[in-house]
Scaffold this active site. Sequence first.
Site, PDB file in Angstrom:
ATOM      1  N   GLU A 224       0.872  -1.171   0.000  1.00  0.00           N
ATOM      2  CA  GLU A 224       0.000   0.000   0.000  1.00  0.00           C
ATOM      3  C   GLU A 224       0.910   1.222   0.000  1.00  0.00           C
ATOM      4  OE1 GLU A 224      -3.026  -0.242  -0.546  1.00  0.00           O
ATOM      5  OE2 GLU A 224      -3.347  -2.360  -0.140  1.00  0.00           O
ATOM      6  N   CYS A 262      -2.057   8.705   2.451  1.00  0.00           N
ATOM      7  CA  CYS A 262      -1.965   8.279   1.055  1.00  0.00           C
ATOM      8  C   CYS A 262      -3.263   8.535   0.300  1.00  0.00           C
ATOM      9  CB  CYS A 262      -1.580   6.808   0.976  1.00  0.00           C
ATOM     10  SG  CYS A 262      -2.792   5.674   1.702  1.00  0.00           S
TER      11      CYS A 262
END
Length: 490
Positions: A224, A262
């Site tokens: 990720e 993110c």
Amino acid sequence: MAPAMIAMGEKPKPPVVLGGMASGLREVYESGRTKDVEWRRSQLKALIRLLTDKEDEIFAVLHDDLGKHRGESFRDELGILVKSVKYTLQNLKKWAAPERVESPLVAFPATAMVVPEPLGVVLIFSCWNLPLGLALEPLSGAIAAGNAVVLKPSELAPSTAAFLAANIPRYLDSRAVKVVLGGPNVGEELMEHRWDKVLFTGSARIGRIIMAKAVKHLTPVALELGSKCPCIVDWLDSKRDRQIAVNRIIGAKWSTCAGQACIAIDHVIVEERFAPILIELLKSTLKRFMAKPGGMARILNAKHFERLSGYLEDNRVAASVVHGGYMDPKTLKIEPTILLNPPADSDVMTEEVFGPILPIITVKKTEDCIAYLKSKPKPIAMYAFTNNERLKRRIVEETSSGSVTFNDAVVQYALESIPFGGIGHSGFGQYHGKYSFELFSHKKAVFKRSFLIEFMFRYPPWDDSKIGTLRHVFSYNYFLLFFNLLGFRR
């Protein structure tokens, strides 16, 4: 994992200790302890108790590490975690049950099943920006799937890391769930050992190192990573819609770890004619939202502060500032800052912002953004505020991203019913809800047949008749197959 910094003065564990821990966990897993569904349920319940018993302590460590207000901490980490683990508990029995699937009539009598089984011993590297959520959300999925787990919290959030190391052994099965503290050297040593899966959340640079080290044992990896998440803002006729859009943009930029996430909005794309209206609305709403202290977290550390301040010290970028820009290195605070059309080749436009700076890029027509987005790396999330259904269809069909959210932002992370994860340069592998369970499971195919019926056409010696019969089998033409077996030919 970033520059070396051992959490709370913890000494890195020597290789022999980490190796012994890994082999010990494998023994526990092989004993069948973690595979028992009741064990999994007990661990998930214990995780909920940890989160509820230690609420005030959790608020304190998140404030210590990142300056988060308890409201932000509850919304983005604690509350969402409790909700997620409860959802997993409610559905675990169904997820863990074998799934019966169709088997061909020609194999009768037969059954076909897909049986979820745990992978074994898994390693989770969590990140510093959501240091509780990005540690315990995947941990809950790995436990639910029946694995033994090693969790390596980020050393850059030392208070939260120390909290996890102190409390996870008190609440969870310390034989099957381990927490390892330390910096990059500990992370590298962990990767020298064999794992059945590794999940890493963090930068692409470290993600490449993780993947390179995983090759040694052919360890499957889920990554990720960061990305520049774009947000398209279409012309909105309704004043109410405009205000709601601005509220949600601010929430997804400055109220989510000060943009250090993110999935935070990286930059906005808007029509030239709408840009002045949007900027004024952002300014006035920011003034209201940030009127009291605690509305925004602080920058992680001096290194990240210098990176962000460096963006604004570029004279070309400084000329594009239309709001904010104040920076205080002592408190690691950067005022919410808005840029209008900074140079496309500037660092703020080529690197992930990961902070409270919002570039606004203008286009002649909103539809022009499609070509712009297709020319960029695939982000982990894409956002668009629009009532134009044609534009929505084009974004879904013509662009690629980990997720697309219309008329809101970041909230997709809170949904257990949809997967969370990147694509391409923003990562691979998906989790949340059932997808967390599946990330740490293997779907084993189980096919059972009887000795009752045997078809000799599947064996040599071959002739045209057998090939013809196989044609009927593979086309599922059981009518002709039946007549073939009776000796009739067309």
